[in-house]
Design a protein around this motif. Structure first.
Motif, PDB file in Angstrom:
ATOM      1  N   GLY A 148      -5.195   1.259   5.321  1.00 49.18           N
ATOM      2  CA  GLY A 148      -6.451   2.001   5.482  1.00 49.18           C
ATOM      3  C   GLY A 148      -7.099   2.284   4.142  1.00 49.18           C
ATOM      4  N   SER A 149      -7.436   3.532   3.896  1.00 45.71           N
ATOM      5  CA  SER A 149      -8.174   3.855   2.681  1.00 45.71           C
ATOM      6  C   SER A 149      -7.333   3.672   1.425  1.00 45.71           C
ATOM      7  CB  SER A 149      -8.732   5.281   2.756  1.00 45.71           C
ATOM      8  OG  SER A 149      -7.679   6.224   2.773  1.00 45.71           O
ATOM      9  N   ALA A 150      -6.012   3.575   1.578  1.00 47.73           N
ATOM     10  CA  ALA A 150      -5.189   3.297   0.401  1.00 47.73           C
ATOM     11  C   ALA A 150      -5.533   1.908  -0.154  1.00 47.73           C
ATOM     12  CB  ALA A 150      -3.703   3.378   0.764  1.00 47.73           C
ATOM     13  N   VAL A 151      -5.959   1.022   0.727  1.00 47.89           N
ATOM     14  CA  VAL A 151      -6.439  -0.285   0.273  1.00 47.89           C
ATOM     15  C   VAL A 151      -7.891  -0.160  -0.176  1.00 47.89           C
ATOM     16  CG1 VAL A 151      -6.887  -2.675   0.973  1.00 47.89           C
ATOM     17  CG2 VAL A 151      -4.881  -1.464   1.872  1.00 47.89           C
ATOM     18  N   GLU A 156      -9.259  -4.122  -6.223  1.00 46.54           N
ATOM     19  CA  GLU A 156      -8.453  -5.346  -6.341  1.00 46.54           C
ATOM     20  C   GLU A 156      -7.766  -5.681  -5.025  1.00 46.54           C
ATOM     21  OE1 GLU A 156      -8.378  -2.785  -8.392  1.00 46.54           O
ATOM     22  OE2 GLU A 156      -9.256  -3.619 -10.215  1.00 46.54           O
ATOM     23  N   TYR A 157      -7.261  -4.661  -4.332  1.00 44.65           N
ATOM     24  CA  TYR A 157      -6.609  -4.904  -3.041  1.00 44.65           C
ATOM     25  C   TYR A 157      -7.629  -5.411  -2.018  1.00 44.65           C
ATOM     26  CZ  TYR A 157      -2.592  -2.096  -4.696  1.00 44.65           C
ATOM     27  OH  TYR A 157      -1.538  -1.596  -5.390  1.00 44.65           O
ATOM     28  N   ILE A 158      -8.802  -4.807  -2.019  1.00 39.28           N
ATOM     29  CA  ILE A 158      -9.851  -5.226  -1.074  1.00 39.28           C
ATOM     30  C   ILE A 158     -10.139  -6.709  -1.249  1.00 39.28           C
ATOM     31  CG2 ILE A 158     -12.300  -5.003  -0.472  1.00 39.28           C
ATOM     32  CD1 ILE A 158     -12.120  -2.068  -1.286  1.00 39.28           C
ATOM     33  N   GLU A 159     -10.336  -7.074  -2.503  1.00 37.66           N
ATOM     34  CA  GLU A 159     -10.679  -8.466  -2.783  1.00 37.66           C
ATOM     35  C   GLU A 159      -9.547  -9.393  -2.347  1.00 37.66           C
ATOM     36  OE1 GLU A 159     -11.972  -9.227  -6.790  1.00 37.66           O
ATOM     37  OE2 GLU A 159     -11.787 -11.402  -6.530  1.00 37.66           O
ATOM     38  N   MET A 160      -8.312  -8.977  -2.634  1.00 34.79           N
ATOM     39  CA  MET A 160      -7.151  -9.813  -2.322  1.00 34.79           C
ATOM     40  C   MET A 160      -7.019 -10.020  -0.808  1.00 34.79           C
ATOM     41  SD  MET A 160      -3.198  -8.894  -3.294  1.00 34.79           S
ATOM     42  CE  MET A 160      -3.139  -7.414  -2.286  1.00 34.79           C
ATOM     43  N   PRO A 179     -15.599   6.044   2.379  1.00 27.08           N
ATOM     44  CA  PRO A 179     -16.493   6.784   1.484  1.00 27.08           C
ATOM     45  C   PRO A 179     -15.717   7.651   0.486  1.00 27.08           C
ATOM     46  CG  PRO A 179     -16.303   7.958   3.544  1.00 27.08           C
ATOM     47  CD  PRO A 179     -15.474   6.702   3.690  1.00 27.08           C
ATOM     48  N   ASN A 180     -14.396   7.654   0.625  1.00 26.44           N
ATOM     49  CA  ASN A 180     -13.616   8.550  -0.234  1.00 26.44           C
ATOM     50  C   ASN A 180     -13.336   7.895  -1.591  1.00 26.44           C
ATOM     51  OD1 ASN A 180     -13.342  10.634   1.822  1.00 26.44           O
ATOM     52  ND2 ASN A 180     -12.082   9.112   2.877  1.00 26.44           N
ATOM     53  N   VAL A 181     -14.424   7.488  -2.229  1.00 25.17           N
ATOM     54  CA  VAL A 181     -14.361   6.854  -3.549  1.00 25.17           C
ATOM     55  C   VAL A 181     -15.485   7.424  -4.403  1.00 25.17           C
ATOM     56  CG1 VAL A 181     -13.378   4.695  -2.696  1.00 25.17           C
ATOM     57  CG2 VAL A 181     -15.864   4.977  -2.751  1.00 25.17           C
ATOM     58  N   ALA A 182     -15.386   7.208  -5.712  1.00 22.95           N
ATOM     59  CA  ALA A 182     -16.406   7.749  -6.611  1.00 22.95           C
ATOM     60  C   ALA A 182     -17.687   6.911  -6.570  1.00 22.95           C
ATOM     61  CB  ALA A 182     -15.865   7.818  -8.031  1.00 22.95           C
ATOM     62  N   ASP A 183     -17.552   5.604  -6.411  1.00 22.23           N
ATOM     63  CA  ASP A 183     -18.724   4.728  -6.483  1.00 22.23           C
ATOM     64  C   ASP A 183     -18.562   3.621  -5.444  1.00 22.23           C
ATOM     65  OD1 ASP A 183     -20.754   2.972  -7.006  1.00 22.23           O
ATOM     66  OD2 ASP A 183     -20.371   2.810  -9.161  1.00 22.23           O
ATOM     67  N   ILE A 184     -19.334   3.684  -4.393  1.00 22.97           N
ATOM     68  CA  ILE A 184     -19.175   2.779  -3.251  1.00 22.97           C
ATOM     69  C   ILE A 184     -19.486   1.332  -3.641  1.00 22.97           C
ATOM     70  CG2 ILE A 184     -21.548   2.935  -2.373  1.00 22.97           C
ATOM     71  CD1 ILE A 184     -18.300   3.000  -0.252  1.00 22.97           C
ATOM     72  N   ARG A 185     -20.196   1.148  -4.742  1.00 23.40           N
ATOM     73  CA  ARG A 185     -20.567  -0.225  -5.117  1.00 23.40           C
ATOM     74  C   ARG A 185     -19.359  -1.053  -5.551  1.00 23.40           C
ATOM     75  NH1 ARG A 185     -25.228   1.588  -9.187  1.00 23.40           N
ATOM     76  NH2 ARG A 185     -23.429   2.863  -9.794  1.00 23.40           N
ATOM     77  N   LYS A 186     -18.345  -0.370  -6.054  1.00 25.21           N
ATOM     78  CA  LYS A 186     -17.164  -1.101  -6.544  1.00 25.21           C
ATOM     79  C   LYS A 186     -16.396  -1.743  -5.384  1.00 25.21           C
ATOM     80  CE  LYS A 186     -17.659  -0.062 -10.971  1.00 25.21           C
ATOM     81  NZ  LYS A 186     -19.004   0.554 -10.902  1.00 25.21           N
ATOM     82  N   PRO A 187     -16.015  -1.011  -4.345  1.00 22.68           N
ATOM     83  CA  PRO A 187     -15.329  -1.675  -3.227  1.00 22.68           C
ATOM     84  C   PRO A 187     -16.222  -2.702  -2.523  1.00 22.68           C
ATOM     85  CG  PRO A 187     -15.708   0.675  -2.746  1.00 22.68           C
ATOM     86  CD  PRO A 187     -15.994   0.462  -4.200  1.00 22.68           C
ATOM     87  N   ALA A 188     -17.524  -2.421  -2.473  1.00 24.91           N
ATOM     88  CA  ALA A 188     -18.428  -3.397  -1.841  1.00 24.91           C
ATOM     89  C   ALA A 188     -18.432  -4.697  -2.641  1.00 24.91           C
ATOM     90  CB  ALA A 188     -19.837  -2.825  -1.734  1.00 24.91           C
ATOM     91  N   ALA A 191     -15.261  -6.631  -1.970  1.00 30.99           N
ATOM     92  CA  ALA A 191     -15.309  -7.342  -0.693  1.00 30.99           C
ATOM     93  C   ALA A 191     -16.151  -8.615  -0.842  1.00 30.99           C
ATOM     94  CB  ALA A 191     -15.888  -6.447   0.395  1.00 30.99           C
ATOM     95  N   HIS A 192     -17.257  -8.465  -1.526  1.00 28.45           N
ATOM     96  CA  HIS A 192     -18.151  -9.594  -1.770  1.00 28.45           C
ATOM     97  C   HIS A 192     -17.414 -10.695  -2.534  1.00 28.45           C
ATOM     98  CE1 HIS A 192     -21.873 -11.674  -2.182  1.00 28.45           C
ATOM     99  NE2 HIS A 192     -21.940 -11.526  -3.499  1.00 28.45           N
ATOM    100  N   ALA A 193     -16.712 -10.271  -3.561  1.00 30.13           N
ATOM    101  CA  ALA A 193     -15.977 -11.235  -4.384  1.00 30.13           C
ATOM    102  C   ALA A 193     -14.894 -11.926  -3.568  1.00 30.13           C
ATOM    103  CB  ALA A 193     -15.364 -10.516  -5.591  1.00 30.13           C
ATOM    104  N   GLY A 194     -14.300 -11.205  -2.632  1.00 34.49           N
ATOM    105  CA  GLY A 194     -13.248 -11.790  -1.803  1.00 34.49           C
ATOM    106  C   GLY A 194     -13.803 -12.711  -0.718  1.00 34.49           C
ATOM    107  N   GLY A 195     -15.122 -12.768  -0.611  1.00 34.80           N
ATOM    108  CA  GLY A 195     -15.727 -13.679   0.345  1.00 34.80           C
ATOM    109  C   GLY A 195     -16.114 -13.046   1.668  1.00 34.80           C
ATOM    110  N   ALA A 196     -16.125 -11.739   1.732  1.00 34.33           N
ATOM    111  CA  ALA A 196     -16.473 -11.049   2.988  1.00 34.33           C
ATOM    112  C   ALA A 196     -17.852 -11.492   3.474  1.00 34.33           C
ATOM    113  CB  ALA A 196     -16.447  -9.541   2.793  1.00 34.33           C
ATOM    114  N   ASP A 197     -17.982 -11.613   4.789  1.00 35.82           N
ATOM    115  CA  ASP A 197     -19.288 -11.931   5.356  1.00 35.82           C
ATOM    116  C   ASP A 197     -20.186 -10.701   5.367  1.00 35.82           C
ATOM    117  OD1 ASP A 197     -18.964 -14.792   6.567  1.00 35.82           O
ATOM    118  OD2 ASP A 197     -17.115 -13.708   7.016  1.00 35.82           O
TER     119      ASP A 197
END
Lengths: 433, 440
Positions: A148-151, A156-160, A179-188, A191-197
Motif C-alpha cells: 500500500g502506501s509503504a510502496v 523508486e518502488y513505484i517505478e519498479m 496523498p500521504n507524501v510531501a510532493d505528489i509530483r514525485k510518485p506520479a 509511475a510515469h517512468a515505470g510506464g504506467a498508463d
C-alpha cells in the motif's frame, strides 16, 4: 445532449463515473447493483494473495459530521478484500461477461516482488477485466506489511513495481497514489517512468477522526484502542483537487492521464476534477452515504452542464482549468477588488462584521440599526466576509475599474498586469530596466 | 357522543376524558435531543444578535443555542437562568413570534426563525429534570426584604435578592404561589403542574419564605411592610377586571375570563367543569384567546371572540389568533357589545359594528350565548399605593416608586408590556437596584 461516454487509456465506459476500489466494489452482488444503478465502471476492491487477510471485528469507520449530521468526512481501517482470491476472480468474470459495456478494473496489492505480481496479473487477465489499478495508497494496516502506501511513499518502488506490471500484462496499468507524501509530483513521475498508463488519486489521508472523551481513545475505537485510518469524503476534495492540478500542470507528467478521486459527491465535484485534467472520476463515500442512486444526479447534472457550456463530450471539459492554475508569484497584483454588500439580500446577522472586526481588517462598519457597510479604505479584499456570510451572493468581490483610486493604498488602479516577480519590494525582482 | 355534547346551558361533561386529555395536552411538545440538535444547528451565532435585544430579559440566545448544539444543554440552561430565572415558563408562554423569533435573522431570510422558544425549553427542562439549581446563595447580609406577590415579577425579584444573600419574605394573596403562571395561563401551555414545580425549584436558592394567603391592604399594609423590612418590592399584578358597563352584565353566565381560566387551572377534573354550549368571549388579548380556546377544548360547540378593533390591533399575536381559529374559535372584529339580553341567565349578546376609530356604524347583530367571558383588560386594585401613572404604579427604569424604599415591577407597574418575561426582567432589575441601595 452531450455525450458522457469516455475512453480512459483505452477503457471505455458509458459515463465518467466509476466506483473506486472500496467496500462498495468488494462483491458481485454490490457491483451488479451498481451497474444496474448506472455506474460507468468499477474498480474492484483490492485483491491480494491467499490466505486472504482478516479485518477487525469492531468498527471500521469513523466520521466527521456537519450540521444535521451531514457526513463531511469518513475514515476507515478496513484492509483489502477479506475473501478468497478465487471467489473474487470468478465473480469479476461473471459480472464483466454480463456487463460488457461497463469498465471493469481490478485493484491489486501483493508483496514487492515481481513473481507474485506477474502471477496475479495473469489471473486477472483470465477474467476479461479491462485493466488493473495498483494500490500504492492504502495508508493503514497493509502499509505496516510493506504494501500500500509503504510502496506509494517511495518513488523508486513505484517505478519498479509499475515496470514489472507493464512487462507482465497487456492490460492498461493505473497506479493509485497516496496523498500521504510531501510532493505528489514525485510518485506520479515515478509511475510515469515505470510506464504506467495512468495514475489515480488520491487514496485516503492518514487520520484520526476524533477522540472518545470518556475512553480517551481515538475513534473508531476497538476495545479501547484506535489506529489511524484513511480519511475520505467531501472534506478531502480540496486536497485531491490540488494534487490532481499539481500533476496536470507539471510539464514532464502533465500528459499522464489521471483518474480523479477524493470527495466526489455531486456532478459539480466531478466537473471540477475533470476541469483540472482528470479523464474520469472515482466515487466511494458518496455512494456509501447515499447509496448507488446518486449516480443518476451526477449523470443528469454533468449532462446539463455540458449542454449549457455547449460542450459535446466530457473530453471538451477535461483540463479546461489547468492553464489557470499558476504559482502565487504569477498572480496579478494590479487586480484590485473590494467587498460589496447587497443591502437587499442582507439579513443583518453581523457575521461579516464580527469576522472583519475581530480577526481581520476592521473594514466593515455597523450602524446602530444594523446596516453593515464596507469601508474601502480598510478593505484588503480578503474574502473572509464572503466566506462567513450565510446568504449566497449577498457579499461579492467587485473589481475596481482602472483609473479609479484605491482608497486603501491611495494608488490609481492600473489595467495592466504586474506580479511579484517585478514588484519593487521583491529583493529578487527582475525589474524592467 | 356524550349526552351533554349538544345540550344548551352551562353544564359539565360535554366531552369524554380522552377528548379532554387530547385537547389539553402540551401545545408545543418538547423537542427530542435529535430535534434540538437539528434546530440548534440553524442558529447563525449572529454578532450582537437581534434576538437578544428583542428579549426583555436579554438572554444570550446565540450562546445558549451553541451550548445545546455542542451537547451541553445544562450549560445552556445556566446561560438562560442567569438572565431569567423563570426561563422555563417563559419558554412556554412567551409570544416568541413577536419577540426573539421575530427578530431572528432567519425570519428575515426564510420566514422560518430558529425555534428559540422550544430550544430554551429543551435546555431548561434538561436541567430542571435533573433537579439541579445552578446558583448558590451569597453569604447572608442580614437585610430583610418584603416582596408582595408571588408572580413572575415577585419571584424573579426574590430569587435575585436571595442569591445576593438577603432574606426575603414573599406575601401572596392566593393559596398557591406563581401568580398568573399558576392561575392565569392556558393549561395547554404549562402542563403537568409545571408552574408549581418551577416555584419549588426556584426556592432551592434558599433564603425565601412564602407567606400565602396574605393580601396587601387586607392582611398587611404597605406601611407595616416598610416598617418591618429594609426594602419592599410590589409585584401585585392587576387585581381588578374591567367591566363592560352594560345593562344585564350581572346576568348568570356572564363571567370574568380570568376567573374562568383560574378555575380551570385549579380544576382536579376537567370533565366536572361546566361550560356553555354557545360561548362569547369579549376582548382581543391573550386572556381572551386562552379563554376562548379552552372553552372550545372543554366542549363548547360555538365559541366566538369579539374584538372592538381590527385584527392587527389585537394584543394577541397573529400566531395566537391563528391558534384560536384552528381550534375552531370564530373571531369577529370591529364590533362592540351594546346589550346583554336574557331572562335571569344570558341568552344573547348584542353587538354593534364600529369603524376603526370606534365610531358606531348603526349595524347591529346578536350572538346566542349561554356563557360570556369578559376579557377587556385588568386594572390596578388597592389603596394607599405609591403614586400612579396611567393607572399603574409609576416607576423609574430601576423600578423605584414614589415612596422611599419601595420598588415595583410586573403588570402593576407602569413599565413595559404585560408579559411574563417583562415582569421577570423588571423584578430582576429592581432586585439589582435594591441590592445596590442596601449595600451602598
Amino acid at each position: 445532449m452531450a455525450n458522457l461516454a469516455t475512453d480512459f487509456v483505452g477503457i471505455k465506459s458509458p459515463n465518467p463515473f466509476w466506483l473506486a476500489s472500496a467496500p462498495p466494489t468488494d462483491k458481485e452482488y454490490n457491483v451488479r447493483r451498481a451497474f444496474e444503478a448506472g455506474w460507468g465502471g468499477v474498480v474492484w476492491k483490492t485483491l491480494g494473495l491467499d490466505p486472504h487477510i482478516v479485518n477487525v471485528n469492531g468498527p471500521r469507520y469513523g466520521a466527521v459530521w456537519g450540521p444535521d449530521r451531514r457526513l463531511l468526512g469518513m475514515n476507515n481501517i478496513e484492509l483489502i478484500t477479506d475473501r478468497p482470491l478465487e471467489t473474487n476472480l470468478e465473480e469479476i468474470k461473471a459480472v464483466k461477461r454480463d456487463y460488457p459495456d461497463r469498465a471493469m478494473i481490478v485493484s491489486l496489492m501483493v508483496p514487492c516482488e515481481e513473481e507474485p505480481w506477474a502471477w496475479i496479473l495473469k489471473k486477472v487477465e483470465e477474467t476479461g477485466a479491462d485493466g488493473v489499478e495498483l494500490n500504492f495508497g492504502c495508508p493503514h494496516g497493509m502499509s505496516e506489511r510493506g504494501m500500500g502506501s509503504a510502496v506509494g511513499q517511495v518513488p523508486e518502488y513505484i517505478e519498479m513495481v509499475t515496470r514489472w506490471c507493464k512487462a507482465n500484462t497487456r492490460m492498461p496499468v493505473i497506479v493509485k497514489l497516496t496523498p500521504n507524501v510531501a510532493d505528489i509530483r514525485k510518485p506520479a513521475a515515478a509511475a510515469h517512468a515505470g510506464g504506467a498508463d495512468a495514475v489515480s488519486l488520491i487514496n485516503t489521508v492518514n487520520s484520526i477522526t476524533g477522540v472518545d472523551l470518556d475512553l480517551f481513545a481515538p475513534e473508531p475505537t476497538i476495545d479501547g484502542k484506535g489506529a489511524h485510518g484513511g480519511y475520505c469524503g467531501p472534506a478531502v476534495k480540496p486536497i485531491a483537487l490540488n494534487m490532481v492540478a499539481e500533476i496536470k500542470r507539471t510539464a514532464e507528467i502533465g500528459r499522464l492521464p489521471v483518474s480523479g478521486i477524493g470527495g466526489v459527491t455531486t456532478w459539480r465535484d466531478a466537473a471540477e476534477f475533470l476541469a483540472l485534467g482528470a479523464g474520469n472520476v472515482q466515487v466511494c463515500t458518496a455512494a456509501m452515504t447515499y447509496g448507488f442512486k446518486v449516480v443518476e444526479e451526477m449523470i443528469s447534472g454533468l449532462s446539463q452542464y455540458l449542454d449549457e457550456k455547449e460542450m459535446d463530450s466530457v473530453r471538451d471539459l477535461v483540463g479546461r482549468a489547468v492553464p489557470n492554475v499558476v504559482d502565487w508569484q504569477d498572480l496579478n497584483l494590479n487586480y484590485v477588488t473590494k467587498a460589496r454588500i447587497d443591502q437587499d439580500a442582507c439579513i443583518k446577522c453581523g457575521r461579516c462584521f464580527a469576522a472583519c472586526e475581530d480577526t481581520s481588517h476592521q473594514a466593515i462598519t455597523m450602524s446602530p440599526d444594523r446596516v453593515f457597510e464596507v469601508n474601502d479604505a480598510e478593505c484588503v479584499a480578503c474574502n473572509l466576509c464572503v466566506n462567513v456570510c450565510p446568504v449566497e451572493d449577498c457579499i461579492t468581490m467587485v473589481r475596481l475599474p482602472a483609473g479609479e483610486t484605491d482608497p486603501r493604498t491611495g494608488a490609481v488602479v492600473r489595467d495592466d498586469y504586474a506580479n511579484w516577480t517585478t514588484h519593487p519590494n521583491n529583493p529578487a525582482a527582475k525589474a524592467a530596466e | 357522543m356524550k349526552p351533554n355534547a349538544l345540550a344548551e346551558g352551562v353544564r359539565p361533561g360535554r366531552l369524554d376524558p380522552s377528548s379532554l386529555a387530547e385537547g389539553f395536552c402540551d401545545v408545543h411538545p418538547p423537542l427530542t435531543p435529535h430535534e434540538a440538535a437539528v434546530a440548534a444547528d440553524r442558529c447563525y451565532f449572529c454578532h450582537d444578535a437581534p434576538c437578544i435585544a428583542a428579549c426583555p430579559t436579554e438572554i444570550d440566545i446565540p450562546l445558549f443555542i451553541r451550548q445545546i448544539a455542542t451537547g451541553t444543554p445544562e450549560a445552556a440552561a445556566k446561560t438562560i437562568f442567569e438572565q431569567n430565572i423563570l426561563g422555563g415558563m417563559c419558554a412556554r408562554v412567551c409570544p416568541v413570534e413577536t419577540l426573539c423569533e421575530q427578530a431572528c435573522v432567519r425570519e428575515t431570510a426564510e420566514h422560518e426563525p430558529v425555534e428559540i422558544g422550544r430550544l430554551q425549553r429543551y435546555a431548561t427542562d434538561t436541567l430542571m429534570a435533573a433537579d439541579v439549581h445552578p446558583f448558590e446563595r451569597a453569604a447572608a447580609t442580614g437585610k430583610r426584604i418584603a416582596v408582595v406577590g408571588a408572580g413572575p415579577a415577585g419571584l424573579a425579584c426574590a430569587h435575585r435578592l436571595a442569591m445576593k444573600g438577603h432574606d426575603v419574605v414573599i406575601y401572596d394573596a392566593r393559596e398557591k404561589p406563581g401568580g398568573l403562571n399558576e392561575y392565569g395561563i392556558a393549561a395547554y401551555k404549562t402542563v403537568d403542574g409545571f408552574a408549581e414545580r418551577e416555584v419549588a425549584w426556584l426556592l432551592q436558592i434558599g433564603g425565601i419564605r412564602l407567606e400565602q394567603g396574605r393580601a396587601l391592604g387586607r392582611d398587611v399594609t404597605l406601611e407595616e411592610l416598610r416598617a418591618d423590612h429594609d426594602a419592599v418590592f410590589l409585584g401585585t399584578g392587576l387585581g381588578a377586571v374591567n367591566a363592560l358597563g352594560l345593562d344585564g352584565e350581572d346576568r348568570d353566565g356572564v363571567e370574568d375570563a380570568v376567573d374562568f381560566i383560574a378555575e380551570l387551572r385549579q380544576a382536579e377534573d376537567l370533565a366536572a367543569l361546566p361550560i356553555g354550549r354557545d360561548v362569547v368571549v369579549i376582548g382581543g388579548g391573550m386572556t381572551a384567546v386562552d379563554a376562548a380556546v379552552q372553552a372550545k377544548l372543554l366542549g363548547a360547540l360555538n365559541v366566538t371572540m369579539v374584538y372592538r378593533r381590527g385584527r392587527d390591533r389585537m394584543n394577541a399575536s397573529r400566531k395566537e389568533q391563528d391558534h384560536a381559529t384552528t381550534r375552531g374559535v370564530r373571531i369577529v372584529t370591529n364590533a362592540v357589545p351594546v346589550a346583554v339580553h336574557g331572562n335571569g341567565a344570558v341568552r344573547e349578546v348584542e353587538f354593534e359594528f364600529v369603524e376603526d376609530d370606534l365610531t358606531p356604524t348603526g349595524e347591529r347583530f346578536r350572538l346566542t350565548a349561554d356563557q360570556v367571558f369578559k376579557a377587556i383588560g385588568q386594572r390596578l386594585d388597592g389603596a394607599a399605593l405609591p403614586a400612579t401613572e396611567r393607572g399603574k404604579i409609576a416607576v423609574t427604569d430601576a423600578g423605584r416608586t414614589s415612596v422611599d424604599g419601595v420598588w415595583a415591577g410586573g403588570d402593576c407597574a407602569a413599565g413595559g408590556d404585560d408579559l411574563t418575561v417583562t415582569a421577570v426582567a423588571e423584578g430582576r432589575d429592581a432586585a439589582e437596584d435594591i441590592h445596590a441601595a442596601l449595600t451602598r
